[in-house]
Structures are given as C-alpha cells and as structure tokens.
Design an enzyme around this catalytic site. Structure first.
Site, PDB file in Angstrom:
ATOM      1  N   PHE A 158      73.539 -28.039  -6.607  1.00 25.73           N
ATOM      2  CA  PHE A 158      73.796 -28.287  -5.182  1.00 25.73           C
ATOM      3  C   PHE A 158      72.744 -29.152  -4.523  1.00 25.73           C
ATOM      4  O   PHE A 158      72.971 -29.709  -3.448  1.00 25.73           O
ATOM      5  CB  PHE A 158      73.912 -26.945  -4.434  1.00 25.73           C
ATOM      6  CG  PHE A 158      72.575 -26.324  -4.088  1.00 25.73           C
ATOM      7  CD1 PHE A 158      71.856 -26.757  -2.989  1.00 25.73           C
ATOM      8  CD2 PHE A 158      72.022 -25.311  -4.870  1.00 25.73           C
ATOM      9  CE1 PHE A 158      70.619 -26.196  -2.667  1.00 25.73           C
ATOM     10  CE2 PHE A 158      70.797 -24.750  -4.561  1.00 25.73           C
ATOM     11  CZ  PHE A 158      70.093 -25.201  -3.454  1.00 25.73           C
ATOM     12  N   LYS A 182      81.916 -32.530 -12.597  1.00 27.64           N
ATOM     13  CA  LYS A 182      82.104 -31.297 -11.819  1.00 27.64           C
ATOM     14  C   LYS A 182      80.959 -31.159 -10.813  1.00 27.64           C
ATOM     15  O   LYS A 182      79.831 -30.842 -11.173  1.00 27.64           O
ATOM     16  CB  LYS A 182      82.134 -30.049 -12.692  1.00 27.64           C
ATOM     17  CG  LYS A 182      82.638 -28.864 -11.862  1.00 27.64           C
ATOM     18  CD  LYS A 182      82.131 -27.518 -12.282  1.00 27.64           C
ATOM     19  CE  LYS A 182      80.821 -27.098 -11.715  1.00 27.64           C
ATOM     20  NZ  LYS A 182      80.835 -26.706 -10.278  1.00 27.64           N
ATOM     21  N   GLU A 185      80.164 -26.539  -6.274  1.00 28.93           N
ATOM     22  CA  GLU A 185      81.180 -26.135  -5.287  1.00 28.93           C
ATOM     23  C   GLU A 185      80.590 -26.064  -3.881  1.00 28.93           C
ATOM     24  O   GLU A 185      81.317 -26.099  -2.896  1.00 28.93           O
ATOM     25  CB  GLU A 185      81.802 -24.780  -5.683  1.00 28.93           C
ATOM     26  CG  GLU A 185      80.860 -23.581  -5.710  1.00 28.93           C
ATOM     27  CD  GLU A 185      80.074 -23.450  -7.022  1.00 28.93           C
ATOM     28  OE1 GLU A 185      79.799 -24.485  -7.669  1.00 28.93           O
ATOM     29  OE2 GLU A 185      79.736 -22.302  -7.381  1.00 28.93           O
ATOM     30  N   SER A 235      70.208 -24.128 -12.764  1.00 30.64           N
ATOM     31  CA  SER A 235      69.182 -23.115 -13.017  1.00 30.64           C
ATOM     32  C   SER A 235      69.003 -22.887 -14.525  1.00 30.64           C
ATOM     33  O   SER A 235      69.906 -23.182 -15.318  1.00 30.64           O
ATOM     34  CB  SER A 235      69.590 -21.807 -12.332  1.00 30.64           C
ATOM     35  OG  SER A 235      70.866 -21.421 -12.807  1.00 30.64           O
ATOM     36  N   CYS A 290      63.841 -29.582  -7.837  1.00 33.17           N
ATOM     37  CA  CYS A 290      63.326 -29.120  -9.130  1.00 33.17           C
ATOM     38  C   CYS A 290      61.919 -29.651  -9.369  1.00 33.17           C
ATOM     39  O   CYS A 290      61.224 -29.194 -10.265  1.00 33.17           O
ATOM     40  CB  CYS A 290      64.256 -29.539 -10.254  1.00 33.17           C
ATOM     41  SG  CYS A 290      64.239 -31.309 -10.508  1.00 33.17           S
ATOM     42  N   GLU A 391      61.312 -18.681  -9.925  1.00 29.37           N
ATOM     43  CA  GLU A 391      61.651 -19.854  -9.111  1.00 29.37           C
ATOM     44  C   GLU A 391      62.281 -19.376  -7.802  1.00 29.37           C
ATOM     45  O   GLU A 391      63.317 -18.709  -7.829  1.00 29.37           O
ATOM     46  CB  GLU A 391      62.631 -20.772  -9.853  1.00 29.37           C
ATOM     47  CG  GLU A 391      62.966 -22.029  -9.049  1.00 29.37           C
ATOM     48  CD  GLU A 391      63.961 -22.967  -9.736  1.00 29.37           C
ATOM     49  OE1 GLU A 391      64.879 -22.474 -10.414  1.00 29.37           O
ATOM     50  OE2 GLU A 391      63.801 -24.190  -9.578  1.00 29.37           O
TER      51      GLU A 391
HETATM   52  P1  NAD Z   1      73.234 -23.236 -10.624  1.00 31.61           P
HETATM   53  O1  NAD Z   1      72.749 -23.027 -12.003  1.00 31.61           O
HETATM   54  O2  NAD Z   1      73.586 -22.063  -9.802  1.00 31.61           O
HETATM   55  O3  NAD Z   1      74.563 -24.155 -10.632  1.00 31.61           O
HETATM   56  C1  NAD Z   1      74.588 -25.391 -11.316  1.00 31.61           C
HETATM   57  C2  NAD Z   1      76.016 -25.682 -11.724  1.00 31.61           C
HETATM   58  O4  NAD Z   1      76.471 -24.671 -12.611  1.00 31.61           O
HETATM   59  C3  NAD Z   1      76.979 -25.703 -10.546  1.00 31.61           C
HETATM   60  O5  NAD Z   1      77.888 -26.760 -10.717  1.00 31.61           O
HETATM   61  C4  NAD Z   1      77.663 -24.343 -10.607  1.00 31.61           C
HETATM   62  O6  NAD Z   1      78.994 -24.394 -10.163  1.00 31.61           O
HETATM   63  C5  NAD Z   1      77.609 -23.991 -12.077  1.00 31.61           C
HETATM   64  N1  NAD Z   1      77.400 -22.558 -12.330  1.00 31.61           N
HETATM   65  C6  NAD Z   1      76.746 -21.666 -11.539  1.00 31.61           C
HETATM   66  N2  NAD Z   1      76.724 -20.453 -12.141  1.00 31.61           N
HETATM   67  C7  NAD Z   1      77.363 -20.583 -13.309  1.00 31.61           C
HETATM   68  C8  NAD Z   1      77.652 -19.686 -14.386  1.00 31.61           C
HETATM   69  N3  NAD Z   1      77.278 -18.415 -14.343  1.00 31.61           N
HETATM   70  N4  NAD Z   1      78.309 -20.161 -15.452  1.00 31.61           N
HETATM   71  C9  NAD Z   1      78.691 -21.450 -15.525  1.00 31.61           C
HETATM   72  N5  NAD Z   1      78.447 -22.341 -14.532  1.00 31.61           N
HETATM   73  C10 NAD Z   1      77.793 -21.923 -13.443  1.00 31.61           C
HETATM   74  O7  NAD Z   1      72.153 -24.161  -9.882  1.00 31.61           O
HETATM   75  P2  NAD Z   1      72.124 -24.587  -8.366  1.00 31.61           P
HETATM   76  O8  NAD Z   1      71.766 -23.385  -7.550  1.00 31.61           O
HETATM   77  O9  NAD Z   1      73.331 -25.355  -8.009  1.00 31.61           O
HETATM   78  O10 NAD Z   1      70.908 -25.618  -8.382  1.00 31.61           O
HETATM   79  C11 NAD Z   1      69.572 -25.208  -8.266  1.00 31.61           C
HETATM   80  C12 NAD Z   1      68.928 -25.114  -9.629  1.00 31.61           C
HETATM   81  O11 NAD Z   1      69.027 -26.364 -10.297  1.00 31.61           O
HETATM   82  C13 NAD Z   1      67.445 -24.808  -9.552  1.00 31.61           C
HETATM   83  O12 NAD Z   1      67.125 -23.893 -10.552  1.00 31.61           O
HETATM   84  C14 NAD Z   1      66.789 -26.154  -9.818  1.00 31.61           C
HETATM   85  O13 NAD Z   1      65.482 -26.078 -10.349  1.00 31.61           O
HETATM   86  C15 NAD Z   1      67.750 -26.743 -10.802  1.00 31.61           C
HETATM   87  N6  NAD Z   1      67.640 -28.186 -10.848  1.00 31.61           N
HETATM   88  C16 NAD Z   1      67.011 -28.728 -11.922  1.00 31.61           C
HETATM   89  C17 NAD Z   1      66.829 -30.092 -11.999  1.00 31.61           C
HETATM   90  C18 NAD Z   1      66.103 -30.693 -13.176  1.00 31.61           C
HETATM   91  O14 NAD Z   1      66.000 -31.910 -13.242  1.00 31.61           O
HETATM   92  N7  NAD Z   1      65.597 -29.898 -14.102  1.00 31.61           N
HETATM   93  C19 NAD Z   1      67.318 -30.919 -10.991  1.00 31.61           C
HETATM   94  C20 NAD Z   1      67.975 -30.334  -9.907  1.00 31.61           C
HETATM   95  C21 NAD Z   1      68.127 -28.956  -9.844  1.00 31.61           C
END
Ligand code: NAD
Length: 491
Positions: A158, A182, A185, A235, A290, A391
């Site tokens: 997000f 994708k 959401e 994450s 991140c 985090e």
């Molecule tokens: P998230 O893991 O909740 O969601 C990421 C994606 O996975 C979304 O599209 C979501 O719909 C999907 N998703 C969520 N839960 C899921 C599940 N149980 N099974 C399958 N798919 C699922 O992450 P977020 O809250 O959208 O983003 C924040 C996180 O992203 C933080 O941990 C941040 O550090 C990380 N991030 C990392 C980088 C990097 O370069 N390493 C860059 C940006 C964000």
C-alpha cells in the site's frame, strides 16, 4: 468525487483484462478511504482465482506477438507512457495523496521515482543485449541472447501506489513479457489511472492486465501454472509465504519484505546538517516506508544532543491533511493501522522505554475523522522491547544508545531484517567499516533514506528479501529474461 459521497455512491472498481475494463468475480469488496478525511473514495473488488485465470489467459494470448515486437517498438510504448505521466504529473500526485495520505510533496517525489523507472526501462535495446564470441573452437561461434519469460505478475503493497508497481511493469513489458498486476486493495486508484494511460499508448490488449483484490488473488498468482515469474513487495511474513508458495510452483520469484532500519550517529557527525535528514528518514511518509529509519543509534557522547535534536525536529512537524499546504506529515493508511501504531507506543511505555514525544495525543481539528498519529520519540529503547525489534511502519523513533560503533553494528547484525541502514559521521574510516559490515543491502553515508535510483538494484537481505535478483536496474532486466546460449558451426 464529492468528499461526502456515501459508500453506496462509490463504484466498485473493474479489473483490466485483455484490453477491457471488466467487473470482477467478487463476493466481497474492500472500502478504500481517503485517510486524511475518513471518507470512502473507492471500492476494491476482492477478485477470485477465476479473474486471475482470465488475466493469465489474456496475457498468454498476447505473449507471442508481443515478444516478436521489436524491442525498440516496445520501448516506444514506454516513451508515450512517460509523456502521459509527465503531462498528468500533478493529477497523479494528487491521487496518491488522496488514497494514501502522504503529503503532496512526498507524492510528487514518488511519482518522479515511478517515471524514472519507465525512463530506465526505455534503455532495454541496450540493456537487453547479450554477449557473443567467435571461434570458441575452430569455426564454431557462441552467442547469448536474453529472451522474455512469458506471463509474469507483480503484487504491490500500500505504501507507494505509484512507484512500486513501476519497479516491475516497465521492465517486464519492455523485455517482451506480458504482465498481471495486483495493486494493494488499500490503494487501487493510482494504478487504475496508470493503466488508463497505458491504454492510450498503443499497447496491444493483454500485454498489461490488472486484477484487484487481496489474499485470494495473491494465492492464485502463486499457484497459476501459466505464470512464469512473480515479483512481490510487502511485509516479511507475506513475502516469505509468497516466495515459498510460488517457488514451490516452479516460478522465478523476487519477494521484497519488511524492514527495521538502523540509523547510526557517530560523535563526529555534523548534527546541524544531519538532523533534518535523520528526522525525515523517521517521519517522512508518516514512517510508512521500507527505507524509513526506525532505530536511532547514537554512539557515545552524542546521545543527548542527538536525542534533543530529534525531539525538537519531531515537535516541529505539522501533522494534517497531506493535500493542504504547510502540512509536513500526513495520516497513516487506515484506522486499523493507526490503532496498531498506538498499541506499539503503549507497549513501549509499558516495557520501560522513555517516551519523550507522544504522537498518540496529536489531533487535527479540521480533519476529525482522519487516521492521524503524530511523531513519537522514545529514548532508552532496548532490542528486546517490541518497539526495539518489530516493524512498526509508523512515525515512531526508538533511540538505542550504544558506546561504540562495534556495538552499533552488532545491534544491526542481530536483527533478522536487513533492508536499509545509514551512518552519520565525518570519518571515512567509520563509514567504510560500517558499510562493509552492514547486514542491510542499502547503505547510506550521511544520507537519511538510502534509496537506490531506478538504474541500480533495489532490495534488502535476510528477512527483507527472498530471491536472487532485485528490483529494477540491470537486475530488473535479468529477472524478466532468460539467457539462451546458441553454439553454431556452418559447414
Ligand atoms: P502486506 O504484506 O500486508 O501486503 C502486500 C500485498 O500482499 C498486498 O497486495 C496484499 O493484498 C497482499 N497480502 C496481504 N496479506 C496477505 C496474505 N496473508 N496472503 C497473501 N497476500 C497477502 O504489506 P503492506 O501492509 O501492503 O505494505 C507494507 C509492508 O511492505 C511493510 O512491511 C514494508 O516494509 C513492506 N515494503 C517493503 C519494501 C521493500 O522494498 N522491501 C517496499 C515497500 C514496502
């Protein structure tokens, strides 16, 4: 859309499959909010495996002609796309701010970064080139070309709705792959707009497809036999699952996970010039980056001065609706996430850290329904506390004072995440030692946010990255191509 639109008036978004916007096969929708206001501004359908399958079919049909399209012609699509993004730069930034909450200046920065990815991918005619050697044996030549993989998919988080998808999409399609995206959401509107722009760029139907949704879509992408590679950003817990599930299904995977970034301040740091950069690292985008600083590690005697300056910098921030001028920190993404950040602050207090600035009390009078949590500063944090090792992904700075640079490096090395880290110092020797022994893969020296530009690889190590090839730059080209070696003799 009027700010006061009720939920029922807001349309459910369509998916983009085979060059057309089509309704999803969804029984549930996810409400998208303007986090500064609290209003519903969109409704994301939680699509099903049927929708993923339709997107993969469309991408599969489009692949043979697209891979046969000359690479320079493919790049022309991106040039047109870039021109549209430039023309609508301000609109794009506004959409990012409206659905994500970051300030307009931060949103502009992220759209600029997105455009830079498109620009770098336009270099594919050079970047995709292979190698060759004649007479590897008498009369025998060998050459290597890079070929696209087929249908590839990317799953976005997000926090950067404009930038993160562009780490993948332009590199994937310019190299001749067809693509399924994708979005998160929580922030689908920026990516819908980007796909609308792509529609105006002579892109054949099926080359780019967009499937809205959540977990079901992600799992269907991991499992679908028609998808050759998956890029994921999110994450650590989900990155790990996606990596395991999609590699198990035989796919090439790059999964970028969460972070806990250490910012080390040496006694010889130029604090006058550094503190703004350090505070920006912790509080920029409300800490939802991140690459954000999370643990501030002052070394030796600089502790009190660094702490006091951080406190002043945190208190100087102006929290509010990121769309309004003068606001320097916007809301976090949702009420749920705000409550989670507040729980961490409560836990920090109960575990014995000293709370010097308390973001829980921040109110924005003209935005009573926004998801605001102000900047917080904790001192005397230890790695065993939740705020010291988990985090938070919010505007919370945890100060962990240490006596030596070795201790600072050891703190970082003990943490399973290893995304980014920075040192502030005027000593080349200290900087060198630090960069050499840092576990994180993105290292800043007197830089608050060590973000590699689009022509360098982006990604961490350990629990912050699962895979081999990182995002964008040459790694992006490599990830989306396979090397074919042809050895030939002509009689
Ligand atoms: P998230 O893991 O909740 O969601 C990421 C994606 O996975 C979304 O599209 C979501 O719909 C999907 N998703 C969520 N839960 C899921 C599940 N149980 N099974 C399958 N798919 C699922 O992450 P977020 O809250 O959208 O983003 C924040 C996180 O992203 C933080 O941990 C941040 O550090 C990380 N991030 C990392 C980088 C990097 O370069 N390493 C860059 C940006 C964000």
């Amino acid at each position: 859309m009027p700010e006061a639109a009720s939920r029922a008036e807001v349309n459910v978004l369509d998916n983009f499959i085979g060059g057309r916007w089509v309704p999803a096969h969804a029984t549930e929708v996810f409400d998208v909010h303007n986090p500064a206001v609290g209003d519903v501004i969109g409704r994301t359908p939680l699509s099903s495996a049927v929708d993923v399958d339709a997107a993969v079919r469309a991408a599969t049909v489009a692949f043979p002609a697209w891979r046969d399209t000359p690479v320079n012609t493919r790049a022309q699509v991106l040039y047109k796309f870039k021109a549209l993004l430039e023309r609508h730069f301000e609109d794009m930034a506004r959409i990012v701010t409206t659905e994500h909450g970051k300030t307009l200046d931060e949103a502009r920065g992220s759209v600029r970064r997105a455009i830079e990815c498109v620009e770098v991918a336009c270099g594919a005619p050079s970047l995709m080139q292979g190698t060759g050697l004649e007479d590897i044996s008498a009369g025998i030549d060998c050459h290597v070309v890079r070929q696209p993989l087929g249908v590839v998919a990317a799953i976005a988080p997000f926090n950067f709705p404009a930038m993160v998808p562009m780490w993948f999409l332009p590199f994937a399609i310019v190299t001749g792959n067809t693509f399924v995206l994708k979005p998160s959401e929580q922030v689908p509107l920026t990516q819908r707009k980007m796909v609308e722009f792509l529609q105006q760029c002579d892109l054949p139907p099926g080359v780019v497809n967009l499937v809205n949704g959540g977990r079901d879509v992600v799992e269907a992408i991991c499992d679908h036999p028609g998808i050759r590679a998956v890029s994921f950003v999110g994450s650590t817990a989900v990155a790990k699952q996606v990596y395991q599930r999609a590699t198990h299904a035989g796919k090439r995977v790059q999964a970028l996970g969460g972070a806990k970034n250490f910012i080390v301040v040496m006694p010889d740091a130029d604090l006058e010039r550094s503190v703004g950069l350090i505070a920006e690292s912790f509080y920029g985008c409300a800490g939802e980056r991140c690459l954000a600083g999370s643990i501030l590690v002052p070394v030796g005697e600089v502790h009190h001065e660094a702490r006091d300056r951080m406190v002043r910098a945190a208190k100087a921030l102006s929290v509010g609706d990121g769309a309004q001028p003068g606001v320097t920190m916007g809301p976090v993404i949702s009420a749920k996430h705000r409550d989670r950040v507040i729980r961490y602050i409560e836990q920090g207090v109960s575990e014995g850290a000293r709370l010097l600035v308390d973001g829980r009390k921040t109110k924005v009078p003209d935005r009573p329904n926004g998801y605001f949590v102000g900047p917080s500063v904790f001192d005397e944090v230890s790695p065993s506390m939740a705020i010291g090792h988990e985090e938070i992904f919010g505007p919370v700075a945890s100060i962990c004072p240490v006596k030596t640079i070795e201790e600072a490096i050891a703190l970082m090395q003990a943490h399973p995440n290893a995304n980014a880290t920075s040192i502030f110092t005027s000593s080349g020797k200290a900087a060198r030692e630090f960069a050499k022994h840092a576990t994180a893969s993105m290292v800043g020296v007197n830089i608050g946010v060590a973000a590699p530009m689009a022509y360098f690889p982006f990604g961490g190590a350990r629990d912050s990255f699962f895979g081999d090839l990182k995002a964008h730059g040459r790694d992006g080209i490599e990830f989306y191509t396979d090397k074919k070696v042809t050895i030939s003799r002509w009689f």
